[in-house]
Structures are given as structure tokens and as C-alpha cells.
Design an enzyme around this catalytic site. Structure first.
Site, short mmCIF file in Angstrom:
data_model
loop_
_atom_site.label_atom_id
_atom_site.label_comp_id
_atom_site.label_asym_id
_atom_site.label_seq_id
_atom_site.Cartn_x
_atom_site.Cartn_y
_atom_site.Cartn_z
CB CYS A 45 -11.59 12.22 21.79
SG CYS A 45 -13.25 12.74 20.73
CB CYS B 119 -14.58 20.39 19.37
SG CYS B 119 -13.24 19.30 19.85
CE LYS C 71 -26.11 2.20 -6.07
NZ LYS C 71 -24.83 2.61 -6.25
CB CYS D 143 -8.72 15.45 21.99
SG CYS D 143 -9.58 15.22 20.32
CB SER E 228 -22.59 6.38 0.86
OG SER E 228 -22.49 7.12 -0.19
CG HIS F 10 -25.80 0.09 -2.35
ND1 HIS F 10 -26.62 0.98 -2.11
CD2 HIS F 10 -24.63 0.37 -2.51
CE1 HIS F 10 -25.91 1.97 -2.31
NE2 HIS F 10 -24.75 1.64 -2.44
CD GLU G 185 -2.41 1.84 0.36
OE1 GLU G 185 -3.21 1.04 -0.18
OE2 GLU G 185 -2.20 2.80 -0.10
C1 LIG Z 1 -18.59 8.92 -2.69
C2 LIG Z 1 -18.74 7.41 -2.81
C3 LIG Z 1 -19.59 6.77 -2.05
C4 LIG Z 1 -19.79 5.45 -2.27
N1 LIG Z 1 -20.67 4.80 -1.63
C5 LIG Z 1 -20.69 3.35 -1.52
C6 LIG Z 1 -21.62 2.79 -0.77
O1 LIG Z 1 -22.55 3.25 -0.07
N2 LIG Z 1 -21.68 1.36 -0.89
C7 LIG Z 1 -20.52 0.58 -1.79
O2 LIG Z 1 -20.82 -0.45 -1.64
N3 LIG Z 1 -19.78 1.35 -2.46
C8 LIG Z 1 -19.79 2.78 -2.27
N4 LIG Z 1 -18.85 3.49 -2.99
C9 LIG Z 1 -17.69 2.80 -3.65
C10 LIG Z 1 -16.71 2.42 -2.83
O3 LIG Z 1 -16.00 3.08 -1.98
C11 LIG Z 1 -15.45 1.78 -3.64
O4 LIG Z 1 -15.95 0.70 -4.73
C12 LIG Z 1 -14.26 0.86 -2.89
O5 LIG Z 1 -13.96 1.66 -1.56
C13 LIG Z 1 -13.28 0.67 -3.83
O6 LIG Z 1 -12.19 -0.14 -3.08
P1 LIG Z 1 -10.66 -0.29 -3.59
O7 LIG Z 1 -10.08 -1.23 -2.61
O8 LIG Z 1 -11.07 -0.86 -5.16
O9 LIG Z 1 -9.96 1.12 -3.75
P2 LIG Z 1 -8.94 1.88 -2.59
O10 LIG Z 1 -9.85 1.87 -1.52
O11 LIG Z 1 -8.81 3.37 -3.23
O12 LIG Z 1 -7.94 0.92 -2.52
C14 LIG Z 1 -6.88 0.88 -3.57
C15 LIG Z 1 -5.69 1.25 -2.62
O13 LIG Z 1 -4.55 1.25 -3.52
C16 LIG Z 1 -3.40 1.90 -3.15
N5 LIG Z 1 -2.79 2.19 -4.29
C17 LIG Z 1 -2.76 2.82 -5.51
N6 LIG Z 1 -1.72 2.71 -6.18
C18 LIG Z 1 -0.88 2.28 -5.66
C19 LIG Z 1 0.58 1.87 -5.92
N7 LIG Z 1 1.13 2.14 -7.26
N8 LIG Z 1 1.32 1.09 -5.00
C20 LIG Z 1 0.51 0.64 -3.81
N9 LIG Z 1 -0.68 0.92 -3.64
C21 LIG Z 1 -1.38 1.77 -4.41
C22 LIG Z 1 -4.29 3.31 -2.87
O14 LIG Z 1 -3.44 4.10 -1.92
C23 LIG Z 1 -5.45 2.70 -2.10
O15 LIG Z 1 -5.35 2.61 -0.61
C24 LIG Z 1 -18.60 4.94 -3.05
C25 LIG Z 1 -17.53 5.56 -3.45
C26 LIG Z 1 -17.78 6.83 -3.57
C27 LIG Z 1 -16.37 7.67 -4.03
#
Ligand SMILES: Cc1cc2nc3c(=O)[nH]c(=O)nc-3n(C[C@H](O)[C@H](O)[C@H](O)COP(=O)(O)OP(=O)(O)OC[C@H]3O[C@@H](n4cnc5c(N)ncnc54)[C@H](O)[C@@H]3O)c2cc1C
Ligand SMILES: Cc1cc2nc3c(=O)[nH]c(=O)nc-3n(C[C@H](O)[C@H](O)[C@H](O)COP(=O)(O)OP(=O)(O)OC[C@H]3O[C@@H](n4cnc5c(N)ncnc54)[C@H](O)[C@@H]3O)c2cc1C
Lengths: 310, 474
Positions: free
Chosen positions: B400, B435, B250, B440, B47, B51, B33
Site C-alpha cells: 500500500c 487512493c 455529545k 493495492c 469515534s 472518554h 461471532e
Molecule cells: C457513531 C458511534 C460513535 C461512538 N463513539 C464512541 C466513542 O468515541 N467512545 C466510546 O467509548 N464509545 C463510542 N461508541 C460506542 C461503542 O462503539 C459501542 O458501545 C461498542 O462498540 C459496543 O461494543 P459491543 O461489543 O457491545 O458491540 P459490537 O461491536 O456490535 O459487538 C457485538 C458482536 O456480536 C455479534 N453478534 C450479534 N448477534 C450475534 C449472534 N446471533 N451470534 C453471534 N454473534 C453475534 C456481532 O456481529 C458483533 O460483532 C460509539 C458508537 C457509535 C455508533
């Protein structure tokens, strides 16, 4: 402390003072500038000196039990208080309770400033604590949002610490702080003071990089083409205080939605008999002298209430 | 340098779900990471909704994975001690035309396998959702919708994965990949060797994929701004409230969160910059208007915090596949919403892909399936707090005040991997209250500095150049 002392002077003999910190004095401890006590003691004192006068007095009264590191977590409408102490959770019932829980600072979020959320955004009071109590310098190029007294005093404090204060931005046409603070903290140090301006956006990824400033008209709407940027690594938020009243709200006291003060017909009283509120928790005061004066009244009222019950 | 069977790139909900699932097998695993802590990418700013599976195209991969994910996450949450609440959702129609669309949404969702759907009328709504606008005529009720803390889910998955032998490397950014007999992965913290790579790098999945020679998709960020309300408003609604969905999202919702604070949002705006997390005045206005259409009593003074998150969008659906042109390289990309919900099923799908790609998977007999629930005083009745304090007085030392977080919980969080102020906040809620840490922050900085043996100037908000203070007074 003022309320406790006054309760004693008016005849109460079994008084418990609860304070969550390790010290008495509250916010005064971090206000190392002068300007306290001019009305109350007819002397110019620093915050800690002002507090110390009360600490000496209260420690000389054995009927007042002082309990430090005692954090009240619950209050009920029949005046039962629950508090945490190192190692235990205590419950006490009192004939009268006075809440003197002070205030917290309004946040950037409460005034809805758009932009990013990097490191380097501080409430003015937190910056004051970092410098005055912890001996740490929060930043080197500072913009201050809001011209409340804490913000003005912190502008000078940063300059004295060798930082550059690049502007104080106030949305209203005049300052919210005391006139003497504008002169002594801003004008004397040639700090740019932007009245009728607001910060419309905060920039920066990891750390604050700049703020966007825009002029506003009388209706507080943005004036077109008046936007400019100030580069900085630190933003202080000084947009007012808000009474800390979540405990009395939990007990059922009605609070004003805008000010967070108890809805009350009379100074220090609440809708619950025997529950009083004083100091910044009741309403936001400009100077501590008035806090002490009004809080003495709360002590007297509490004693009168107990007498009326007997 | 030892050769890992599998290296997972990315420590969000997807990467950690995969890591934990794979840790059931006899494999050597590492997760890399780039940030200082896990869950600092997309998975921290969403959020938090599990779902039910409604509002997805009938034939979509994301729809199928979402419906199963909603089912699977319950056991995972229970095993790992993460709070999952099945609060149910209502998709609200404001006129007869909208009401007829509810019927279509219901039909599509049922084809995907979403259970227990029901269309409810005015009378039902008045009883079960009393603060909902009187203009609402009907709603589609999906009782299986739930809420969870997305970051605590990531942390607890990771902790369990580590307990089962997974190596986690933070501040380890993958910069290039070379393929010979196996993969060589060059990072900001040295090189790693792996037989298989799983690319779960969120917004950067296209760039990481390109490093392995696969360059046929682009991730485009779609920004979502969300606004958090005071915890005092916890019971503003009983359900998650949705308007009718549009093509790209949505819609603006009224959300319940597992921390208690209601939330309104998110917006959906396609942008170019993958690091642009700014909120806007426009977003604020739009969300407020839309939320008040659902719950008219929402007031702008109720808003205590806000943030933006970026959905990693690569076309309309998820891309989850073994790349034949780069054997051993598996892309898990374009995980937009509902990625949080789908994560458990995505992990299972990856296991199957690995099997098909020829990996031999043998279950470990000593897999540890459960972890002890983290103690949070804020989620506990005072009587239990009393008992804890009597056993260990540091539970009574509050750091806190707004959210009631003790020094013991902060130290625990650091013991479990928190390295930054935000890491502490996500794990414990300290600094997340009214706050905003005014009272804290200094104390937490000191605790971090003591526990991690760092100077105060090295303490950061979220790693990198986000140091809190610029120096000590001379
Ligand atoms: C506003 C918003 C609301 C949402 N609401 C919902 C919801 O209510 N319900 C739902 O099911 N989904 C929701 N989603 C979708 C959900 O948040 C995402 O689908 C999910 O978090 C994606 O997870 P991930 O692990 O793929 O991505 P990430 O959490 O981004 O993980 C990828 C990781 O890879 C790391 N990384 C990137 N490049 C490199 C590299 N070169 N080397 C090492 N590490 C690297 C990043 O730092 C990051 O930590 C929402 C998304 C948004 C933006
Ligand atoms: C930065 C700053 C600069 C100022 N400058 C000046 C000046 O120059 N001149 C001047 O006259 N005035 C000044 N003032 C104003 C003055 O200092 C304050 O109005 C006054 O000190 C407020 O007193 P208080 O007792 O109401 O609140 P506080 O001092 O805030 O005291 C409240 C106390 O209650 C405790 N408490 C709260 N909740 C709980 C709980 N649940 N359990 C246990 N304990 C609790 C807190 O720990 C705190 O000690 C300044 C104020 C600030 C913040």
C-alpha cells in the site's frame, strides 16, 4: 522515461530513474486499447506498445541507470531522495530532480455520494487493471459514474467481456472525455448515457444492489420527482484524476488546494529550485503524446538548471 | 461435544474484553461471532474516543464504568501494545449562557469522579487550540480524554485471549438456545454446550436474550455518521473538540484519531433497521456546518472517507445483569456510547456477577498478560524501518503506497486472523489512504488467496456475499 531520455540528449551523463513497479511504463501498461501515439509517432498504438518505444530507447542508453522496485518515500528541499529497494533503504542527493509520479483517480468519497459502502465499487482504473492485467471480471451489471475517458473505455471493455453496462451517468451537460471515445465506446454499443444526471445514493448491504439516479438542472441541483433506480452489482467511479504530489508537498512545494498541482508560473517548475515535475503529476493530460512532449522539456530544464549552478 | 464453562456471544470490544479478563482464570471459554472477523459490528465504526466521563448523568451506570474504564484502559493498552494517546478534550462554549452550563457539567463530572477538570478562557484557548473559532469564549478542559484504535484494540485483546486458551469461532451465528442442566447453543456452525452464557451481541442483544427467554428490552439503533479528513490535516486540532451536549448525544465533534486522520461527526438519529449503515447528504451537511462552527478552516475537500455506525440503545443506560429467570445467562446489552471506554470495567463487572452467581473462579498461574506490539511501519521513524528491512527484506516490499504497508505486515495480519479486505484494512491501514485501494487491492487479494489457499473469486471485502470479483475471464 521521456524526461530521462531528454536529460541525456541535452547533456546529462549521470541519470538515475526510480520506479516502484516491476516494470517501466506506468499506467500505460494497463491501457491495452489503441489510440496512443497519433501525434507523437504518427501511428496508432496501444498503451503497452507506446511505452515499449520508450523502454527500447532508454535501455540503449547506459548512462541512465534504471532502478525498479524502488519506492521513493521521502524528498527534502535540498533535493535528497530516500527510497526503498528490496533489502535496503537508500539515500541519494541529486543536482536536479524530476518527479514524474503520475496521478491517482478521484474517489467516490471526493464527490460525496451518499449511501452504503458495500463491495462492488471500483475506481475505473482498478477495474481496468483487474480485467486487462489480472484477467478477472469485477462485475456483471455495471453502472459507471462519470464520463471521463477511462470510464468510457471501461464501458466498452465490460461489454466486450459479456457484462451489461446499464448506464453511464454524467453530472455535467457534456462528456468530460474525448468525442471519439463517446462514439466508439458508448454509442456504438447502445449504452444508455445520462447527461445532467447524478447518482445520489448507492444501495446494497454486502455487494452493490442498485444506485439511485436523479436529474440535475444547470445549477447542478436535483430536479424534483426525477429520481429513478438502476439495479446493478457494480459501480465504477470515473470522476477524474488527481496529481500524485504528496512527496513534493512534504519537501515544501506549495500545491493548489483544488487541483493538487504544484503552484507554478511555468510548465514543470516548482517553488524549489532544481525540483521539477512533469506528466500527470504536473497537470492532468488528455493524451499521452502531450505528456511525452512536455516531459522532454522537463529533462532539458533540469540540465539547464545544473549548468546554471556550475 | 465438550461442555464450556462459559460461552461469550459477540466479538466486539465488549465480548473480547470479557474474554480476555476471564482468560486469567481456570475456565474453558469460547467466543462466538457471526461475522467473518471480530470487530465487524459496532466496534469498527465509532469515534475511537476514550472518554474522561464527562457528559454522563451523575447516577448512571455508564458514567461510573466510563470513568473507571478511562483509567483501566491505559494499562491494558500498554500490556497489549496498543497505542493510547491522552490528547485531552475541550467542551466549548460560545456565549456566557453556554459558559454557565460548563460549570454544571464540571460539577456533575466531578461527582462521578472525573479528575483534573478545569475551565479555561479565551487566552488559554488561543494558545493551546489556535485553529478554534474566535467566537469561543470558554471551554471545559478534561485532560484525561484519549484516543485509541477501536478495532486494533479488539484484535489485540482477542489475540491475547487466545494465547490464554480462549477458543474463538467466527462465522458462527447463534440461532437458538435451549436450557436444560446446561445451555445448548445452536449456531450456523453446529452446537455448543455451556454452563454460563454471556450475551455481548451488540445490536442483536435483544434477539439473543429472547432466545434464552428474556424478552424485556428492545435494542433501537441510533445512527451516527462520521466523516474522515485527509491525514495531511493531522494537526488541525490539539484536542478533541466538543460543543455543549444535547439530550441524545455529545453533539458533533472534531475528533483526533489514532490513525492520524481527523474526523468530524457523529450524527445521532434513531432508526429502525439494524443493518442500515448508509450515510446521507443531510448528515454530511449537518456535520460540516457544526464542525466549521468549531474549526472554521475545515473544508469539504478535506474529506476523504465516511461511514456510519449504529449505537445499540436500550433506554438511557447499559443493561448488565445476571438473569434470575434464566440462571447462568448474563446480559451485557444496550452498550451504547461510551461502551468502548467502559469495556474494561464492564469485563470486571461481569467477573463479579459470575462470582455472585456461584461460579468458582481460580486464577491461572501461567496467565500471559502481555503481547508483543504489532509492527506498523507507518508509526515508525525511517531509521527503524531501515533496520527492519535489513533484517527482513519483505518489510521493504510495499503493497500500500499511500499508507506505507509492506507485504510482511499484510502476511502478519493474515497470520493473526485477517480473512477479508476490510480485516486487512483495519489491522494494517492498507487501502485506507487517499487512493482507497485503487492501487493495492489486486495485490492484497492475491496475498489473501495465496495465504488462505482460496481462489480469487472467494476473496471478500467483509465476508458473506461481499465477494470482490464476479468471475475469471474465460
Ligand atoms: C457513531 C458511534 C460513535 C461512538 N463513539 C464512541 C466513542 O468515541 N467512545 C466510546 O467509548 N464509545 C463510542 N461508541 C460506542 C461503542 O462503539 C459501542 O458501545 C461498542 O462498540 C459496543 O461494543 P459491543 O461489543 O457491545 O458491540 P459490537 O461491536 O456490535 O459487538 C457485538 C458482536 O456480536 C455479534 N453478534 C450479534 N448477534 C450475534 C449472534 N446471533 N451470534 C453471534 N454473534 C453475534 C456481532 O456481529 C458483533 O460483532 C460509539 C458508537 C457509535 C455508533
Ligand atoms: C485508464 C487510462 C486510459 C488512458 N487512455 C489514453 C488514450 O487512449 N490515449 C492517450 O493518449 N492517453 C490515454 N491516457 C493518458 C496517458 O496514458 C497518461 O496521461 C500518461 O500515461 C501519464 O504518464 P505519466 O508518466 O505522467 O504517469 P504514470 O504513467 O502514472 O507514471 C507514473 C509512474 O511513477 C511511478 N511512481 C509514482 N510514485 C512513485 C514513488 N513514490 N516512487 C517510485 N515511483 C513512483 C508509478 O509507479 C508510475 O510508474 C489514459 C490514461 C489512463 C489512466
Amino acid at each position: 522515461m521521456a524526461a530521462a531520455i531528454s536529460a541525456f540528449e541535452n547533456g546529462a551523463r549521470d541519470i538515475l530513474l526510480l520506479e516502484r513497479d516491476q516494470y517501466l511504463g506506468g499506467i500505460l501498461n494497463q491501457c491495452i486499447h489503441t489510440g496512443f501515439g497519433i501525434n507523437y509517432f504518427k501511428e496508432v498504438l496501444t498503451g503497452p506498445e507506446y511505452a515499449d518505444r520508450f523502454i527500447k530507447k532508454i535501455k540503449a542508453i547506459p548512462e541512465i541507470e534504471i532502478s525498479l522496485k524502488s519506492f521513493v518515500v521521502k524528498l527534502t528541499k535540498n533535493n535528497v531522495i530516500t527510497y526503498l529497494k528490496p533489502g535496503s533503504l537508500e539515500e541519494v542527493k541529486a543536482k536536479a530532480i524530476i518527479m514524474a509520479t503520475g496521478a491517482r483517480e478521484r474517489t467516490r468519497e471526493m464527490v460525496h455520494i451518499a449511501g452504503t459502502r458495500p463491495s462492488g465499487i471500483f475506481s475505473a482504473g482498478l477495474a481496468q487493471k483487474l480485467i486487462n492485467i489480472e484477467g478477472l471480471l469485477p462485475g456483471k451489471e455495471v453502472v459507471i459514474i462519470g464520463s471521463g475517458d477511462i470510464g468510457l473505455i471501461m464501458a466498452r471493455r465490460f461489454v466486450l467481456e459479456g457484462a451489461k453496462v446499464k448506464g453511464v451517468i454524467e453530472i455535467e451537460r457534456r462528456t468530460r472525455g474525448l468525442a471519439r471515445n463517446v462514439v466508439q465506446c458508448i454509442e456504438d454499443f447502445d449504452i444508455p448515457f445520462y447527461l445532467s444526471h447524478k447518482v445520489s445514493k448507492i444501495h446494497g448491504k454486502d455487494r452493490v444492489e442498485a444506485v439511485e439516479v436523479v436529474r440535475v438542472n444547470e445549477g447542478l441541483n436535483e430536479v424534483p420527482d426525477s429520481k429513478f433506480k438502476i439495479e446493478c452489482d457494480t459501480v465504477l467511479i470515473s470522476v477524474g484524476l488527481i496529481p500524485e504530489n504528496e512527496l513534493i508537498e512534504m519537501a515544501g512545494v506549495e500545491l493548489d488546494r483544488k487541483t493538487n498541482s504544484p503552484v507554478s508560473g511555468e510548465l514543470n517548475k516548482t517553488s524549489i529550485p532544481g525540483l521539477f515535475v512533469c506528466g500527470n503529476a504536473f497537470k492532468i493530460y488528455d493524451i499521452v503524446d502531450s505528456v511525452s512532449k512536455d516531459s522532454s522539456l522537463a529533462g532539458r530544464r533540469a540540465v539547464e538548471h545544473i549548468a546554471g549552478q556550475a | 461435544m465438550n461442555l464450556f464453562d462459559i460461552v461469550i456471544i459477540g466479538g466486539g470490544i465488549v465480548g473480547t474484553s470479557i474474554a480476555r479478563e476471564l482468560s486469567r482464570y481456570r475456565l474453558s471459554l469460547a467466543l462466538l461471532e457471526k461475522e467473518s472477523e471480530l470487530a465487524f459490528g459496532v466496534s469498527k465504526s465509532n469515534s475511537g474516543i476514550i472518554h474522561p466521563g464527562t457528559q454522563n448523568p451523575v447516577n448512571s451506570l455508564k458514567g461510573r464504568l466510563c470513568v473507571q474504564g478511562n483509567f483501566l484502559i491505559r494499562k491494558i493498552a500498554r500490556d497489549l501494545g496498543v497505542d493510547f494517546k491522552e490528547v485531552g478534550e475541550l467542551i466549548v462554549a460560545f456565549n456566557e449562557e453556554e459558559a454557565s452550563r460548563l460549570v454544571e457539567i464540571k460539577k456533575d463530572a466531578e461527582k462521578l469522579g472525573v479528575p483534573k477538570l478545569k475551565i479555561v478562557g479565551r487566552k488559554w484557548l488561543r494558545i493551546h487550540e489556535p485553529n478554534l473559532s474566535g467566537e469561543a469564549v470558554k471551554a471545559l478542559y478534561a485532560p484525561t480524554a484519549g484516543i485509541i484504535s477501536p478495532y486494533r484494540m479488539v484484535y489485540d485483546l482477542a489475540e491475547n485471549a487466545v494465547a490464554n486458551g480462549v477458543e474463538i469461532h467466527t462465522e458462527t451465528k447463534v440461532e437458538s438456545i435451549v436450557r436444560s442442566n446446561h445451555f445448548e447453543i445452536f449456531t450456523t456452525k453446529g452446537a455448543f454446550k455451556a454452563r454460563y452464557i454471556i450475551n455481548a451481541s451488540g445490536l442483536y442483544a435483544d434477539e439473543v436474550s429472547k432466545m434464552a427467554g428474556i424478552d424485556d428490552f428492545k435494542i433501537r439503533p441510533r445512527k451516527g455518521e462520521e466523516f474522515i479528513l485527509d491525514k495531511k490535516k493531522e494537526y488541525l486540532t490539539n484536542h478533541l473538540l466538543f460543543p455543549l451536549p444535547s439530550k441524545v448525544s455529545k453533539g458533533f465533534l472534531v475528533i483526533k484519531t489514532s490513525d492520524g486522520n481527523p474526523m468530524i461527526g457523529p450524527t445521532a438519529e434513531d432508526i429502525l433497521d439494524k443493518t442500515d449503515l448508509a450515510t446521507t447528504d443531510m448528515g454530511f451537511k449537518k456535520v460540516l456546518i457544526a464542525a466549521r462552527r468549531l474549526i472554521p478552516s475545515i473544508d469539504e475537500n478535506d474529506i476523504i472517507a465516511y461511514f456510519a455506525g449504529l449505537r445499540p440503545v436500550a433506554g438511557d443506560d447499559f443493561i448488565i445483569r445476571h438473569e434470575e429467570k434464566a440462571p447462568g445467562f448474563i446480559n451485557v446489552a444496550g452498550i451504547q456510547s461510551p461502551g468502548l471506554t467502559a469495556a474494561p470495567t464492564i469485563a470486571l463487572m461481569v467477573v463479579n456477577i459470575l462470582k455472585r452467581a456461584g461460579m468458582k473462579l481460580k486464577k491461572k498461574p501461567d496467565f500471559i498478560g502481555k503481547r508483543k506490539k504489532t509492527i506498523h511501519l507507518f508509526a515508525m521513524p525511517l531509521e527503524r524501518t531501515r533496520k527492519l528491512i535489513e533484517k527482513d527484506s519483505t518489510y521493504g516490499d510495499m503493497v500500500c503506497r499511500c499508507e506505507m504497508v509492506s507485504i510482511r505486515e499484510i502476511r502478519d495480519a493474515i497470520g493473526r486472523g485477517a480473512r477479508t479486505l476490510d480485516g486487512i484494512k483495519f489491522r494494517t491501514r492498507a487501502q485506507a489512504g487517499r487512493c482507497h485501494g485503487s492501487f493495492c487491492t489486486t495485490r492484497i487479494m492475491k496475498i489473501l488467496s495465496q495465504e488462505l489457499k482460496k481462489s480469487l473469486t472467494e476473496v471478500t471485502k467483509r465476508g458473506g456475499a461481499s465477494e470482490v470479483i464476479k468471475g475469471e475471464r474465460s
